[in-house]
Enzyme design. Structure first.
Site, PDB file in Angstrom:
ATOM      1  N   LYS A   1      33.994  -0.093 -20.284  1.00 61.95           N
ATOM      2  CA  LYS A   1      32.532  -0.033 -20.164  1.00 61.95           C
ATOM      3  C   LYS A   1      32.091   1.293 -19.543  1.00 61.95           C
ATOM      4  CE  LYS A   1      30.134  -2.047 -16.424  1.00 61.95           C
ATOM      5  NZ  LYS A   1      29.390  -0.965 -15.835  1.00 61.95           N
TER       6      LYS A   1
ATOM      7  N   CYS B   1      24.036  -2.575 -10.389  1.00 60.80           N
ATOM      8  CA  CYS B   1      24.363  -3.747  -9.583  1.00 60.80           C
ATOM      9  C   CYS B   1      23.816  -3.614  -8.168  1.00 60.80           C
ATOM     10  CB  CYS B   1      25.872  -3.908  -9.536  1.00 60.80           C
ATOM     11  SG  CYS B   1      26.549  -4.467 -11.089  1.00 60.80           S
TER      12      CYS B   1
END
Ligand code: EPU
Length: 438
Positions: free
Chosen positions: A23, A121
């Site tokens: 990712k 995040c």
């Protein structure tokens, strides 16, 4: 898609899963395609939400993206790059931090770029000061406005000498994506040298860039006038691989992670073995298993590469709740990455978090009121619970805890896990887990 997963835990995970491209590399390689004068082909691309977000952002900027999702191939054609509307970028970026990396390529191609409020995040403040300083040093003008940050290049960006205060992954990528087409030579000191960055350098070199990686975290880039498209197969996702490894260990299971590679995972493998896990490196991947007997407690410090990755920390902490004795984990990359332990405590784990730097040297978060050290006392049986996913890696760790716990847990907000774990529900079923998505 439904956002709740019911997990009836207590069964060892057993079988094989396949990991595809990383990712944290794939999204950057997609941005690099913006720099080419011809189309690029990226292979081994996973079907994760972050890829969808970057695809959308590229399309907003006039890049044509043709995807064969099953095959994992993207063809990115940047011939008609154009400016995008601020509101569209903002709406589309969602929680992704990737828009900041569009700046260098867009400044070269269009002379301006816009960055909306950045997400990512919830693992600390995650500032972008290094990024903005880098862009300024190349000669860009940064203008903070109400809707976000407007950046423009009054003239061609100029190579420069920069030393990072900390070897930030994103800031190193920012510099690479900007320096390759700046005029003259750029030298970066204290650069991040993660394998995902090395793969990005490989992509840029295929495009025509001149980049040398010297000893002691020094990277030198000689700017060029023109770059072409690339054809590249992404390195595999070592964070996902380690997550499945920790899941195997915590549940007493045996999982072959197809596509996992040893060189990028050496530090993880050493730690996995010290805890009492075993592994077998094969041509097609790495098999991780619990060999029986007690797991051992350890002292661990997260660090930049070649240290133990911060993203490996959270899944492994769940396995450490099953190890005998006191484990100490010192998180030195993010100031706030132990929030996920609260849910583990609710499931029966004994974990205390501390503001002090425990178990290693002083880090930049010492004496600064950040709960960045954890002491885990085990083994403790885990009980099923109703859990809300806090962030990508913390969320996967909660999932591991639910898989290890007796009884049925309800894990809410699992859409966040789709950001970085391809088809994780199907993979769990393939490993024999008793899960259902609602
Ligand atoms: N930092 C600053 N100022 C900046 C940039 C970073 O102070 O301008 C600080 C951060 O606050 C943090 C440290 O530097 O304390 C390291 O951050 P870094 O820039 O290295 O992280 P990143 O590029 O934002 C990437 C990954 C993260 C991974 C880190 C560390 C992506 C999209 N994200 O973030 O991955 O944890 O490197 O390896 O590549 C994840 O995949 O779940 C994830 C969070």
């Amino acid at each position: 898609m439904a956002d709740v997963l019911y997990v009836n835990g207590g069964t060892p995970l057993s079988g094989s899963v396949r990991v595809r491209g990383a990712k944290n590399f794939v999204s950057k390689a997609m941005v690099a395609a913006l720099l080419g004068e011809s189309p690029s082909v990226l292979r081994n691309v996973p079907q994760i939400r972050d890829v969808g977000v970057v695809t959308g952002l590229l399309e907003l900027h006039g890049v044509r993206v043709d995807a064969d999702a099953e095959a994992g191939t993207l063809v990115l054609d940047p011939t008609d790059v154009e400016s995008a509307h601020v509101a569209d970028i903002d709406a589309h970026a969602g929680s992704s931090r990737i828009p900041i990396l569009f700046c260098g390529p867009l400044l070269h191609r269009l002379g301006e770029a816009f960055i909306p409020d950045l997400g990512g995040c919830r693992i600390g403040d995650r500032p972008i000061d290094y990024h903005l300083e880098i862009l300024r040093q190349f000669g860009a003008v940064v203008d903070k406005r109400e809707q976000g940050i407007h950046i423009r290049a009054p003239r061609r960006l100029q190579g420069t000498r920069i030393s990072l205060p900390y070897p930030s992954v994103g800031a190193t990528e920012q510099l690479l994506l900007t320096a390759v087409r700046a005029e003259g030579i750029t030298e970066l000191r204290n650069a991040a040298i993660e394998p995902e960055i090395m793969d990005l350098i490989a992509v840029l070199q295929k495009m025509g860039a001149i980049i040398s990686v010297d000893t002691d975290r020094v990277i030198r880039i000689e700017g060029v006038d023109r770059l072409e498209g690339f054809n590249h197969t992404a390195l595999s996702d070592r964070i996902e691989a380690a997550s499945w490894a920790s899941a195997a260990l915590a549940t007493g299971g045996d999982v072959l992670v197809e596509g996992a590679t040893q060189p990028e995972m050496m530090t993880f493998l050493n730690t996995f073995r010290k805890v009492g896990g075993e592994f077998e490196v094969r041509d097609d991947g790495i098999r991780f298993y619990h060999p029986g007997g007690d797991l051992r407690s350890i002292v661990l410090e997260t660090d930049v590469h070649p240290g133990f990755m911060t993203d490996w920390q959270q899944p492994l902490v769940v396995a450490l709740t099953q190890a005998t004795g006191l484990s100490i984990v010192h998180e030195t990359v993010y100031e706030n990455r132990f929030g996920f332990t609260e849910a583990l405590r609710g499931m029966g784990a004994t974990i205390q978090v501390y503001k002090e730097c425990l178990g290693g040297g002083e880090c930049r978060f010492g004496q600064r009121n950040f709960h960045h050290s954890a002491v885990i006392s085990g083994p403790t049986p885990l009980a099923a619970a109703d859990i809300e996913v806090p962030d990508l890696r913390g969320g996967f760790s909660h999932l591991i805890a639910a898989l290890a716990a007796k009884g049925t847990s309800t894990v809410r907000g699992i859409g966040l896990i789709d950001r970085g774990y391809e088809h994780f529900g199907d993979k769990l079923l393939a490993l024999g887990a008793d899960v259902s998505r609602d």
